[in-house]
Design a protein around this motif. Sequence first.
Motif, PDB file in Angstrom:
ATOM      1  N   ILE A 107       0.867  -1.171   0.000  1.00 10.92           N
ATOM      2  CA  ILE A 107       0.000   0.000   0.000  1.00 10.92           C
ATOM      3  C   ILE A 107       0.905   1.223   0.000  1.00 10.92           C
ATOM      4  N   ALA A 108       0.707   2.127  -0.972  1.00  6.58           N
ATOM      5  CA  ALA A 108       1.596   3.278  -1.108  1.00  6.58           C
ATOM      6  C   ALA A 108       1.360   4.318  -0.021  1.00  6.58           C
ATOM      7  N   GLY A 109       0.136   4.392   0.480  1.00 13.93           N
ATOM      8  CA  GLY A 109      -0.152   5.380   1.507  1.00 13.93           C
ATOM      9  C   GLY A 109      -1.569   5.240   2.018  1.00 13.93           C
ATOM     10  N   ALA A 110      -1.810   5.754   3.217  1.00 13.54           N
ATOM     11  CA  ALA A 110      -3.145   5.739   3.805  1.00 13.54           C
ATOM     12  C   ALA A 110      -3.407   7.081   4.465  1.00 13.54           C
ATOM     13  N   GLY A 111      -4.652   7.532   4.399  1.00 12.05           N
ATOM     14  CA  GLY A 111      -5.090   8.743   5.078  1.00 12.05           C
ATOM     15  C   GLY A 111      -6.211   8.380   6.021  1.00 12.05           C
ATOM     16  N   LEU A 112      -5.990   8.512   7.319  1.00 10.13           N
ATOM     17  CA  LEU A 112      -6.943   8.047   8.324  1.00 10.13           C
ATOM     18  C   LEU A 112      -7.371   9.201   9.225  1.00 10.13           C
ATOM     19  N   ASP A 113      -8.652   9.503   9.219  1.00  6.50           N
ATOM     20  CA  ASP A 113      -9.185  10.473  10.170  1.00  6.50           C
ATOM     21  C   ASP A 113      -9.774   9.779  11.386  1.00  6.50           C
ATOM     22  N   THR A 114     -10.008   8.474  11.281  1.00  5.34           N
ATOM     23  CA  THR A 114     -10.543   7.710  12.402  1.00  5.34           C
ATOM     24  C   THR A 114      -9.702   6.460  12.586  1.00  5.34           C
ATOM     25  N   THR A 115      -9.593   6.010  13.827  1.00  5.41           N
ATOM     26  CA  THR A 115      -8.854   4.788  14.134  1.00  5.41           C
ATOM     27  C   THR A 115      -9.694   3.931  15.071  1.00  5.41           C
ATOM     28  N   GLU A 116      -9.318   2.667  15.179  1.00  2.16           N
ATOM     29  CA  GLU A 116     -10.158   1.754  15.959  1.00  2.16           C
ATOM     30  C   GLU A 116     -10.236   2.174  17.420  1.00  2.16           C
ATOM     31  N   HIS A 117      -9.133   2.637  17.970  1.00  3.60           N
ATOM     32  CA  HIS A 117      -9.117   3.194  19.323  1.00  3.60           C
ATOM     33  C   HIS A 117      -8.659   4.640  19.203  1.00  3.60           C
ATOM     34  N   GLU A 118      -9.441   5.538  19.785  1.00  3.08           N
ATOM     35  CA  GLU A 118      -9.113   6.955  19.676  1.00  3.08           C
ATOM     36  C   GLU A 118      -8.930   7.568  21.063  1.00  3.08           C
ATOM     37  N   PRO A 119      -7.822   8.310  21.272  1.00  2.00           N
ATOM     38  CA  PRO A 119      -6.744   8.546  20.307  1.00  2.00           C
ATOM     39  C   PRO A 119      -6.041   7.246  19.922  1.00  2.00           C
ATOM     40  N   LEU A 120      -5.368   7.268  18.774  1.00  2.00           N
ATOM     41  CA  LEU A 120      -4.581   6.122  18.352  1.00  2.00           C
ATOM     42  C   LEU A 120      -3.543   5.812  19.427  1.00  2.00           C
ATOM     43  N   THR A 121      -3.489   4.558  19.845  1.00  2.22           N
ATOM     44  CA  THR A 121      -2.626   4.186  20.968  1.00  2.22           C
ATOM     45  C   THR A 121      -1.152   4.405  20.630  1.00  2.22           C
ATOM     46  N   PRO A 122      -0.337   4.789  21.614  1.00  2.00           N
ATOM     47  CA  PRO A 122       1.075   5.073  21.359  1.00  2.00           C
ATOM     48  C   PRO A 122       1.843   3.896  20.759  1.00  2.00           C
ATOM     49  N   ASP A 123       1.399   2.671  21.040  1.00  2.00           N
ATOM     50  CA  ASP A 123       2.117   1.508  20.528  1.00  2.00           C
ATOM     51  C   ASP A 123       1.604   1.034  19.165  1.00  2.00           C
ATOM     52  N   SER A 124       0.688   1.791  18.552  1.00  2.00           N
ATOM     53  CA  SER A 124       0.176   1.378  17.242  1.00  2.00           C
ATOM     54  C   SER A 124       1.298   1.382  16.207  1.00  2.00           C
ATOM     55  N   PRO A 125       1.407   0.318  15.401  1.00  2.00           N
ATOM     56  CA  PRO A 125       2.437   0.283  14.360  1.00  2.00           C
ATOM     57  C   PRO A 125       2.210   1.309  13.262  1.00  2.00           C
ATOM     58  N   LEU A 126       1.031   1.932  13.225  1.00  2.00           N
ATOM     59  CA  LEU A 126       0.772   2.948  12.201  1.00  2.00           C
ATOM     60  C   LEU A 126       1.641   4.187  12.394  1.00  2.00           C
ATOM     61  N   TRP A 127       2.019   4.495  13.640  1.00  2.00           N
ATOM     62  CA  TRP A 127       2.837   5.684  13.882  1.00  2.00           C
ATOM     63  C   TRP A 127       4.184   5.603  13.164  1.00  2.00           C
ATOM     64  N   ALA A 128       4.681   4.399  12.984  1.00  2.00           N
ATOM     65  CA  ALA A 128       5.999   4.232  12.362  1.00  2.00           C
ATOM     66  C   ALA A 128       5.957   4.336  10.848  1.00  2.00           C
ATOM     67  N   ILE A 169      -2.394  10.869   9.460  1.00  2.00           N
ATOM     68  CA  ILE A 169      -3.357  10.656  10.540  1.00  2.00           C
ATOM     69  C   ILE A 169      -3.863  12.011  11.031  1.00  2.00           C
ATOM     70  N   THR A 170      -5.183  12.168  11.072  1.00  2.00           N
ATOM     71  CA  THR A 170      -5.789  13.360  11.646  1.00  2.00           C
ATOM     72  C   THR A 170      -6.749  12.931  12.760  1.00  2.00           C
ATOM     73  N   PRO A 171      -7.029  13.804  13.740  1.00  2.00           N
ATOM     74  CA  PRO A 171      -7.690  13.407  14.989  1.00  2.00           C
ATOM     75  C   PRO A 171      -9.218  13.428  14.944  1.00  2.00           C
ATOM     76  N   HIS A 172      -9.808  12.646  14.056  1.00  2.00           N
ATOM     77  CA  HIS A 172     -11.272  12.566  13.940  1.00  2.00           C
ATOM     78  C   HIS A 172     -11.862  13.980  13.835  1.00  2.00           C
ATOM     79  N   MET A 173     -11.346  14.728  12.871  1.00  2.00           N
ATOM     80  CA  MET A 173     -11.727  16.126  12.701  1.00  2.00           C
ATOM     81  C   MET A 173     -12.452  16.397  11.394  1.00  2.00           C
ATOM     82  N   ALA A 174     -12.680  15.357  10.580  1.00  2.00           N
ATOM     83  CA  ALA A 174     -13.256  15.576   9.253  1.00  2.00           C
ATOM     84  C   ALA A 174     -14.612  16.266   9.335  1.00  2.00           C
ATOM     85  N   TRP A 175     -15.347  16.017  10.376  1.00  2.00           N
ATOM     86  CA  TRP A 175     -16.686  16.589  10.526  1.00  2.00           C
ATOM     87  C   TRP A 175     -16.665  18.087  10.792  1.00  2.00           C
ATOM     88  N   TYR A 176     -15.490  18.595  11.244  1.00  2.00           N
ATOM     89  CA  TYR A 176     -15.485  19.905  11.883  1.00  2.00           C
ATOM     90  C   TYR A 176     -15.320  21.080  10.928  1.00  2.00           C
TER      91      TYR A 176
END
Length: 319
Positions: A252-273, A279-286
């Motif tokens: 996968i070349a890239g992903a854009g995520l405004d929502t994650t399964e656990h919010e905030p995204l947990t510090p140990d999530s492999p997505l951070w690396a 990653i945006t903080p569930h703000m798309a609605w705003y």
Amino acid sequence: MRIVFSDLDHADHDIEQAIFSEAGFEAPLLACRSEDDLIAQVAAADIVLNQYAPFTRRVLEALPRLKQIVRYGVGVNNVDLEAASDAGVQVCNVPDYGMHEVSDHAVALTLALTRRIVPMNASCRAGRWNYIEAVPIRRQSTQTLGLIGLGRIGRLYAAKMHALGFALVGHDRFYTPNAADGTDFITPVALDALFRQADIIALFCPLNDDTHHLVDAAAIESMRPGAYLVNTSRGGIIDEAALAEALARGHIAGAGLDTTEHEPLTPDSPLWAQHNCLITPHMAWYSEDAAQELKRKVAEEAVRFARGEAVMWPVNTPR
């Protein structure tokens, strides 16, 4: 009827209180977080304005007086709809308050990914001025965009991306693109075909038992090498461990995520690396406009129900 807020993390609730006051109601603000909080504090309420607190079957069975839940937003995954129907509770949401904001945010994530905006900004700031670092970038009219979910927001996003030149395919169990409403530029396809065909996949479906981890390891593996994934709906639709692994190896070349399964995204999530994951903080609605609209519509729906009028946005059928 007695109206209460079960929970609310907004800076204020002045708009709602003004509407309630004009209609002759008072609505205290509670701070319920758990099932026990709801059972203890909401027992005397007929109508509840709800943000995050969990209305499970246990809670609903313990609140015989409750008649309506109005949820801030579109999703109602923190409310057990079947249990609410069994308990005779009308659940309502506000499905149309931030349609343009969410679709715009999805457009922004899509273009930021496909035009390599974020890494190129970082490269320039690091002293490198070389577009070659962004290679390859493809013309939009040569790419196929796949939409999973063709509700209000999905169709708005589709129209905006169609105007930018993308070819579109879509999958929705309950909606077929058609000429009558001007969506026939979207080619309907089966879900497995969409995963295989699309260069970019955008999610606009609700989170439920059928869609939980809909985009799992097998689905991701079936996607085109170098595809992109955009999610502004609910995080649980994606298996995040599988996505992180696919991003790490470049499938996968890239992903854009405004929502994650656990919010905030947990510090140990492999997505951070994964530097190719925006990653945006569930703000798309705003937007300021959408936030005010949401507050107004939630309160007005509660007032309609309290007055015995027909509600505008029911999501279940009480039995």
